[in-house]
Scaffold this active site. Structure first.
Site, PDB file in Angstrom:
ATOM      1  N   CYS A  12       0.808  -1.217   0.000  1.00  0.00           N
ATOM      2  CA  CYS A  12       0.000   0.000   0.000  1.00  0.00           C
ATOM      3  C   CYS A  12       0.842   1.268   0.000  1.00  0.00           C
ATOM      4  O   CYS A  12       0.312   2.361  -0.131  1.00  0.00           O
ATOM      5  CB  CYS A  12      -0.954  -0.017   1.206  1.00  0.00           C
ATOM      6  SG  CYS A  12      -2.681  -0.194   0.730  1.00  0.00           S
ATOM      7  N   ASP A  66     -16.257   4.974   1.314  1.00  0.00           N
ATOM      8  CA  ASP A  66     -16.129   4.016   2.412  1.00  0.00           C
ATOM      9  C   ASP A  66     -15.195   2.889   1.971  1.00  0.00           C
ATOM     10  O   ASP A  66     -14.628   2.916   0.893  1.00  0.00           O
ATOM     11  CB  ASP A  66     -17.498   3.480   2.828  1.00  0.00           C
ATOM     12  CG  ASP A  66     -17.612   3.283   4.336  1.00  0.00           C
ATOM     13  OD1 ASP A  66     -16.736   2.593   4.886  1.00  0.00           O
ATOM     14  OD2 ASP A  66     -18.548   3.819   4.949  1.00  0.00           O
ATOM     15  N   ASP A  67     -15.026   1.888   2.830  1.00  0.00           N
ATOM     16  CA  ASP A  67     -14.107   0.799   2.505  1.00  0.00           C
ATOM     17  C   ASP A  67     -14.613  -0.061   1.358  1.00  0.00           C
ATOM     18  O   ASP A  67     -13.814  -0.684   0.652  1.00  0.00           O
ATOM     19  CB  ASP A  67     -13.880  -0.078   3.742  1.00  0.00           C
ATOM     20  CG  ASP A  67     -13.074   0.637   4.805  1.00  0.00           C
ATOM     21  OD1 ASP A  67     -12.066   1.270   4.442  1.00  0.00           O
ATOM     22  OD2 ASP A  67     -13.450   0.584   5.984  1.00  0.00           O
ATOM     23  N   ASP A  72      -8.808  -4.190  -4.854  1.00  0.00           N
ATOM     24  CA  ASP A  72      -7.508  -3.721  -4.381  1.00  0.00           C
ATOM     25  C   ASP A  72      -6.425  -4.424  -5.181  1.00  0.00           C
ATOM     26  O   ASP A  72      -6.655  -5.511  -5.728  1.00  0.00           O
ATOM     27  CB  ASP A  72      -7.330  -4.044  -2.895  1.00  0.00           C
ATOM     28  CG  ASP A  72      -6.671  -2.902  -2.134  1.00  0.00           C
ATOM     29  OD1 ASP A  72      -5.701  -2.323  -2.670  1.00  0.00           O
ATOM     30  OD2 ASP A  72      -7.121  -2.587  -1.029  1.00  0.00           O
TER      31      ASP A  72
END
Length: 352
Positions: free
Chosen positions: A27, A57-58, A74
């Protein structure tokens, strides 16, 4: 690691970037929060009735047949040359978004970029990645249902995940004044990984970090979601960045218990030696924290990008010790690291 030399003809600003820290993996390779938020602000709100939430949000929240489904994606530049370890980290990193929304993982797609190699090596690496991915997903009740592959200059693993949560969804912005903040994983992974790229991190510290990053957090999530008013996973924008987003969403300020922050072994020495992630500067600018003493090395930890980081949950004060005890009973380490309070929206300060 020697910084690369810029070519004679290059994009504006490249020389300045190459003079800074090397581009990190995990990340630490994210686009900075300021740039990302500027782009997201231009997006319109979802117009479909079955798309409950948009970016911010996530995970996105969808409504399908009366059920709430969450959806996230991701991808990570490799932080290790071990394909099995890397896919395990990438999947559990993405699952953090699902768990933090109060959902159970459902189905996954993998997007794989393999470093260029012969077909026999491609087959061996693919078998290792897919076998590991299947095992990690099945252990958490999810299925691997497809994906995409290409070759490139380095290994990068992307994961798209869905999760199911019925009608109850836990978001980042539900915190209440007085809620205690519980964190399930130490901080400082980005600092260790950045130092490891330059051969400066102790091997035992890197090995211990990789072990933690490959540990699932489904049991911790199940305990936290029973009481959490808000939850997120601490990843690329660092502890302060993700906490600040929670506080801003709730219209509150956050008080950080600096002395309670769990920090990976070896981080203090690395910070004092000047090691850190390329993303930390952008993170610090986007999420300032008041009250830190001049030169306090823990400032670097607050803004350090995390890969497969811990869950950060807001828990009503009267339930916090009960939740910590329940986590401990399951052998899960967790720490009370702060609280929400009335104050400037999104403000953060450390407890003196």
């Amino acid at each position: 690691m020697t910084p690369p030399v810029a070519p004679d003809q290059a994009a504006l600003g490249l020389s300045d970037m190459l003079a800074e820290k090397p581009l990190c993996g995990g990340c630490g390779a994210k686009v900075g929060p300021g740039v990302l938020n500027a782009g997201l602000c231009q997006l319109p709100l979802p117009s479909r009735a079955d798309v409950i939430s948009g970016p911010g949000d996530d995970a996105a929240v969808l409504e399908i047949g009366g059920l709430r489904q969450v959806l996230t994606t991701d991808h990570l530049r490799a932080v290790t040359d071990d394909p099995a370890a890397m896919v395990r980290i990438a999947i559990l990193h993405a699952m953090g978004d699902i768990w933090s929304m109060g959902a159970e993982p459902q189905a996954a797609l993998l997007s794989l970029i393999l470093s260029r190699q012969s077909e026999p090596l491609q087959a061996r690496v693919m078998e290792e990645i897919l076998t590991t991915a299947q095992a990690v997903l099945q252990a958490e009740g999810a299925a691997l249902v497809g994906g995409h592959t290409t070759m490139g200059s380095e290994m990068t693993i992307g994961v798209t995940l869905t999760g199911l949560c019925g009608q109850k969804v836990i978001t980042q912005d539900g915190g209440k004044a007085g809620d205690r903040l519980i964190l399930t994983r130490p901080l400082g992974s980005g600092i260790i990984l950045a130092a490891e790229m330059q051969g400066a991190a102790r091997g035992r510290d890197v090995a211990a970090l990789l072990d933690v990053m490959q540990a699932p957090q489904g049991r911790a999530a199940a305990i936290l979601r029973g009481a959490a008013t808000a939850m997120t996973d601490v990843t690329g924008f660092g502890f302060a960045g993700h906490l600040g987003a929670m506080a801003k969403g709730a219209g509150l300020s956050a008080l950080i218990y600096l002395e309670n922050l769990p920090i990976f072994a070896g981080v203090q020495d690395l910070v004092r030696a000047g090691h850190g992630s390329a993303l930390a500067k952008s993170n610090r600018a986007a999420a300032p924290v008041a009250g830190l003493a001049e030169g306090d090395w823990r400032s670097a930890v607050l803004h350090d990008p995390q890969t497969a980081g811990g869950l950060l949950a807001a828990i009503p004060a009267q339930k916090a010790q009960e939740i910590l005890a329940a986590l401990a009973k399951e052998g899960i380490e967790a720490w009370e690291v702060g609280e929400f309070e009335a104050g400037p929206e999104g403000g953060m300060a450390v407890r003196a």
